[in-house]
Design a protein around this motif. Structure first.
Motif, mmCIF file in Angstrom:
data_model
loop_
_atom_site.group_PDB
_atom_site.id
_atom_site.type_symbol
_atom_site.label_atom_id
_atom_site.label_comp_id
_atom_site.label_asym_id
_atom_site.label_seq_id
_atom_site.Cartn_x
_atom_site.Cartn_y
_atom_site.Cartn_z
ATOM 1 N N LYS A 29 0.840 -1.207 0.000
ATOM 2 C CA LYS A 29 0.000 0.000 0.000
ATOM 3 C C LYS A 29 0.865 1.244 0.000
ATOM 4 C CE LYS A 29 -1.756 1.869 4.465
ATOM 5 N NZ LYS A 29 -0.773 2.875 4.603
ATOM 6 N N ASN A 30 1.994 1.189 0.733
ATOM 7 C CA ASN A 30 2.800 2.399 0.879
ATOM 8 C C ASN A 30 3.716 2.663 -0.319
ATOM 9 O OD1 ASN A 30 1.511 2.877 3.228
ATOM 10 N ND2 ASN A 30 3.149 2.127 4.568
ATOM 11 N N LYS A 34 1.903 5.928 -4.027
ATOM 12 C CA LYS A 34 2.869 6.958 -4.454
ATOM 13 C C LYS A 34 3.168 6.816 -5.955
ATOM 14 C CE LYS A 34 3.064 6.775 0.099
ATOM 15 N NZ LYS A 34 4.214 6.467 0.890
ATOM 16 N N ARG A 99 -3.118 9.715 3.498
ATOM 17 C CA ARG A 99 -2.058 10.724 3.551
ATOM 18 C C ARG A 99 -1.602 11.165 2.156
ATOM 19 N NH1 ARG A 99 -0.989 12.049 8.105
ATOM 20 N NH2 ARG A 99 0.955 13.119 7.630
ATOM 21 N N ARG A 128 1.493 13.641 13.407
ATOM 22 C CA ARG A 128 1.693 13.531 11.961
ATOM 23 C C ARG A 128 1.546 14.878 11.230
ATOM 24 N NH1 ARG A 128 -0.586 7.926 9.665
ATOM 25 N NH2 ARG A 128 1.314 8.084 8.460
ATOM 26 N N PRO A 129 2.332 15.885 11.636
ATOM 27 C CA PRO A 129 2.253 17.175 10.955
ATOM 28 C C PRO A 129 2.822 17.078 9.534
ATOM 29 C CG PRO A 129 4.100 17.146 12.473
ATOM 30 C CD PRO A 129 3.385 15.835 12.649
ATOM 31 N N VAL A 130 2.611 18.130 8.742
ATOM 32 C CA VAL A 130 3.142 18.132 7.360
ATOM 33 C C VAL A 130 4.143 19.276 7.181
ATOM 34 C CG1 VAL A 130 1.167 16.941 6.328
ATOM 35 C CG2 VAL A 130 1.137 19.442 6.526
ATOM 36 N N ASP A 131 4.729 19.734 8.302
ATOM 37 C CA ASP A 131 5.633 20.891 8.238
ATOM 38 C C ASP A 131 6.860 20.640 7.365
ATOM 39 O OD1 ASP A 131 6.253 19.020 10.216
ATOM 40 O OD2 ASP A 131 7.303 20.465 11.481
ATOM 41 N N PHE A 132 7.385 19.412 7.335
ATOM 42 C CA PHE A 132 8.579 19.147 6.500
ATOM 43 C C PHE A 132 8.218 19.282 5.012
ATOM 44 C CE2 PHE A 132 10.162 15.667 9.723
ATOM 45 C CZ PHE A 132 10.241 16.617 10.726
ATOM 46 N N SER A 169 11.902 11.594 7.159
ATOM 47 C CA SER A 169 10.482 11.277 6.948
ATOM 48 C C SER A 169 10.268 10.633 5.580
ATOM 49 C CB SER A 169 9.690 12.578 7.050
ATOM 50 O OG SER A 169 8.542 12.547 6.246
ATOM 51 N N VAL A 170 9.509 9.546 5.586
ATOM 52 C CA VAL A 170 9.170 8.850 4.340
ATOM 53 C C VAL A 170 8.367 9.784 3.435
ATOM 54 C CG1 VAL A 170 7.705 6.977 3.434
ATOM 55 C CG2 VAL A 170 9.235 6.552 5.365
ATOM 56 N N GLY A 171 7.284 10.339 3.988
ATOM 57 C CA GLY A 171 6.398 11.170 3.170
ATOM 58 C C GLY A 171 7.097 12.419 2.650
ATOM 59 N N ASP A 311 5.852 -0.200 11.581
ATOM 60 C CA ASP A 311 4.636 -0.949 11.214
ATOM 61 C C ASP A 311 4.733 -2.428 11.590
ATOM 62 O OD1 ASP A 311 3.162 1.173 9.442
ATOM 63 O OD2 ASP A 311 5.271 1.213 8.885
ATOM 64 N N VAL A 333 9.314 6.071 16.241
ATOM 65 C CA VAL A 333 8.937 6.785 15.001
ATOM 66 C C VAL A 333 7.664 7.613 15.185
ATOM 67 C CG1 VAL A 333 8.416 6.531 12.549
ATOM 68 C CG2 VAL A 333 10.096 5.021 13.624
ATOM 69 N N ARG A 393 -2.594 -1.349 11.204
ATOM 70 C CA ARG A 393 -1.658 -2.361 11.735
ATOM 71 C C ARG A 393 -2.133 -2.905 13.065
ATOM 72 N NH1 ARG A 393 -0.207 -2.958 6.819
ATOM 73 N NH2 ARG A 393 0.451 -0.995 5.916
HETATM 74 N N1 EPU Z 1 7.034 14.147 10.562
HETATM 75 C C1 EPU Z 1 6.997 15.470 10.922
HETATM 76 N N2 EPU Z 1 6.695 16.409 9.956
HETATM 77 C C2 EPU Z 1 6.435 16.056 8.668
HETATM 78 C C3 EPU Z 1 6.485 14.705 8.303
HETATM 79 C C4 EPU Z 1 6.793 13.761 9.282
HETATM 80 O O1 EPU Z 1 7.223 15.818 12.098
HETATM 81 O O2 EPU Z 1 6.165 16.951 7.854
HETATM 82 C C5 EPU Z 1 7.338 13.130 11.601
HETATM 83 C C6 EPU Z 1 6.111 12.257 11.904
HETATM 84 O O3 EPU Z 1 5.234 12.897 12.795
HETATM 85 C C7 EPU Z 1 6.742 11.011 12.461
HETATM 86 C C8 EPU Z 1 8.044 10.905 11.660
HETATM 87 O O4 EPU Z 1 8.285 12.198 11.101
HETATM 88 O O5 EPU Z 1 7.061 11.185 13.815
HETATM 89 C C9 EPU Z 1 8.011 9.880 10.554
HETATM 90 O O6 EPU Z 1 6.910 10.113 9.713
HETATM 91 P P1 EPU Z 1 6.973 9.771 8.155
HETATM 92 O O7 EPU Z 1 6.755 11.036 7.399
HETATM 93 O O8 EPU Z 1 8.192 8.983 7.877
HETATM 94 O O9 EPU Z 1 5.695 8.862 7.984
HETATM 95 P P2 EPU Z 1 4.604 8.934 6.854
HETATM 96 O O10 EPU Z 1 5.198 9.217 5.545
HETATM 97 O O11 EPU Z 1 3.463 9.774 7.328
HETATM 98 C C10 EPU Z 1 4.778 6.443 6.111
HETATM 99 C C11 EPU Z 1 3.835 5.290 6.024
HETATM 100 C C12 EPU Z 1 3.548 4.754 7.412
HETATM 101 C C13 EPU Z 1 4.863 4.320 8.041
HETATM 102 C C14 EPU Z 1 5.838 5.513 8.063
HETATM 103 C C15 EPU Z 1 7.207 5.147 8.606
HETATM 104 C C16 EPU Z 1 2.525 5.854 4.094
HETATM 105 C C17 EPU Z 1 1.222 6.285 3.533
HETATM 106 N N3 EPU Z 1 2.592 5.746 5.411
HETATM 107 O O12 EPU Z 1 4.092 7.436 6.869
HETATM 108 O O13 EPU Z 1 2.725 3.615 7.259
HETATM 109 O O14 EPU Z 1 4.633 3.864 9.340
HETATM 110 O O15 EPU Z 1 5.992 6.026 6.734
HETATM 111 O O16 EPU Z 1 7.784 4.127 7.853
HETATM 112 O O17 EPU Z 1 3.481 5.598 3.375
HETATM 113 C C18 EPU Z 1 0.951 2.158 7.724
HETATM 114 O O18 EPU Z 1 1.077 1.710 6.594
HETATM 115 O O19 EPU Z 1 0.244 1.621 8.590
HETATM 116 C C19 EPU Z 1 1.654 3.388 8.079
HETATM 117 C C20 EPU Z 1 1.302 4.149 9.112
#
Ligand code: EPU
Length: 438
Positions: A29-30, A34, A99, A128-132, A169-171, A311, A333, A393
């Protein structure tokens, strides 16, 4: 801030002995969602094979269709038909569903110079902010307005920039990839995420004609190009699903053979099974795990890749409850990822939560009130219960506990689980689980 979708779907589970059999996992899914976003930037259609049939693909397809992109689905094959002039606004009806909208900012800026995306959702496992994402797009030259209902952006052509993420951050890494590939000039991203799903996206973009170098030390260098083409790919097997089913087999005293997920995507997880004394057999095609002689306790910290992924920790929690002694799990995380623990406690898992960093070095959440460490006492006697599933999960961890419990369970909110697992009821029933859906 984030709207939650309605709670739907109930499973009645009657334990029916060890889970045994084969599960073939599809792409994750992840990664698939994308790839769908990337494909809208191609000059021609793209095809994605081995796609899972999960709720997140439905949601993402509907989002893209609302922009005028054509999505054709035939089993595991998805064809994306891009449009030259997508609508710049993701409708607010998609608020809080997953997301993906935040990842559309860059592609829409690249295609039409403006974008609005509603507030993103996903599992409630932290702030889960989007500031980055926002800071990276600003660095690339976008004008951004963060509003109560979402994020609006405008730009001429994006310009390459030097960006360093505060955390890998992954996203946010994916946002930069999806934005910088069509920007003018070079982008150097430091402290990038290196998760296999991120690399898969980079490889797909490269097939579309992007210039991307994955360098050592978490650096990605992207040289913007004028045009991207369509591409074709076959997704790699989902390492979260693979791990979930391996754990389901071990916890129930059975053995699940997971087909379709490469060993290199599972190396850290397999190592934890080894440390716990489980037997793991791996071939080029499949992996199995079993624990006929019981399990040893361990201490595990979740981490970014190549660490033990966050996860994976929900199924692990149930596994730890069946080890002979005290185990420690430290989530580093997402600060609120242990939100599902009360459901497992109801099902007999003996676990206590702490805000201190236990079982590993201090993480970003030390000296906060976030309950992000767990001490799990095994062997816990699992019992049937009625529980609400809080996220995708966590949902699977309740299923595993229910399958090994002493009586029937009712799990509500199964739509969370269906957002990320390919046909889970069918797969679990094929392993011998007595499961009725409502
Ligand atoms: N973060 C920030 N600001 C941002 C972006 C992230 O502070 O702008 C912080 C998050 O709050 C967190 C950390 O950075 O504490 C990591 O977040 P990340 O951005 O890596 O996570 P994500 O992209 O939101 C994806 C997966 C998650 C998976 C994480 C970590 C998707 C759609 N989601 O989330 O998957 O746990 O990476 O590998 O790709 C799931 O599938 O159940 C799931 C939650």
């Amino acid at each position: 801030m984030e709207a939650a979708p309605p709670e739907t779907g109930t499973w009645a589970i009657q334990p029916a002995g060890p889970l045994v059999g084969d599960v073939r996992v599809r792409g994750s899914k992840n990664a698939v969602t994308k790839h769908l976003v990337a494909a809208i930037m191609g000059g021609r259609p793209s095809t994605i094979r081995n796609a899972p049939e999960v709720g997140d693909v439905d949601i993402t397809s509907q989002i893209l269709e609302s922009l005028g992109v054509g999505i054709e689905r035939a089993g595991s094959l998805i064809t994306v038909h891009p449009t030259d002039s997508p609508a710049p606004m993701v409708p607010v009806e998609f608020t809080g569903l997953n997301r993906i909208p935040i990842l559309l900012l860059g592609p829409l800026l690249n295609l039409v110079g403006e974008a609005f995306v509603p507030l993103v959702g996903g599992d409630q496992i932290g702030r889960r902010p989007v500031d980055f994402h926002v800071a990276a797009l600003k660095a690339l030259g976008a004008e951004i307005e963060v509003r109560d209902d979402g994020v609006a952006a405008k730009a001429g052509r994006l310009r390459g920039a030097k960006i360093e993420l505060p955390y890998p951050s992954v996203g946010a890494t994916e946002s930069v990839l999806l934005s910088a590939v069509l920007a003018e000039g070079k982008t150097v991203l430091k402290n990038a995420a290196t998760e296999p799903e991120v690399t898969e996206l980079a490889l797909f973009l490269q097939r579309m004609g992007a210039s991307i170098e994955l360098q050592p030390d978490r650096r990605i260098v992207i040289e913007g190009v004028e045009h991207l083409d369509g591409a074709s790919t076959t997704l790699e097997g989902d390492r979260i699903e693979a791990w979930s089913y391996l754990c389901a087999g071990v916890v129930t005293g059975g053995e699940v053979r997971v087909v379709g997920c490469r060993q290199d995507r599972m190396v850290t997880a397999i190592n934890v099974l080894h440390r716990m004394g489980a037997r793991v057999d791996v071939t080029d095609e499949w992996t199995t795990a079993s624990a006929a002689d019981g399990l040893h306790p361990v201490a595990v910290s979740t981490d970014t890749h190549p660490g033990f992924m966050t996860d994976w920790q929900t199924p692990l929690m149930v596994l730890l409850s069946q080890a002979d002694g005290m185990s420690v799990l430290h989530e580093t995380v997402f600060e609120n990822r242990l939100v599902y623990v009360p459901a497992l406690q109801q099902m007999g898992v003996e676990v206590e939560l702490f805000s201190a960093c236990l079982g590993g070095p201090a993480c970003r959440f030390h000296e906060t009130n976030n309950l992000h460490s767990a001490v799990v006492k095994g062997v816990s006697a699992l019992r049937g219960a009625e529980v609400n599933v809080p996220d995708v999960r966590a949902g699977f961890s309740s299923v595993i506990a229910a399958a090994a419990a002493d009586g029937p369970s009712t799990l509500r909110g199964i739509h969370h689980l269906e957002r990320g697992y390919h046909r889970p009821a069918e797969q679990l029933m094929s392993l011998g689980l007595d499961l009725r859906t409502a």
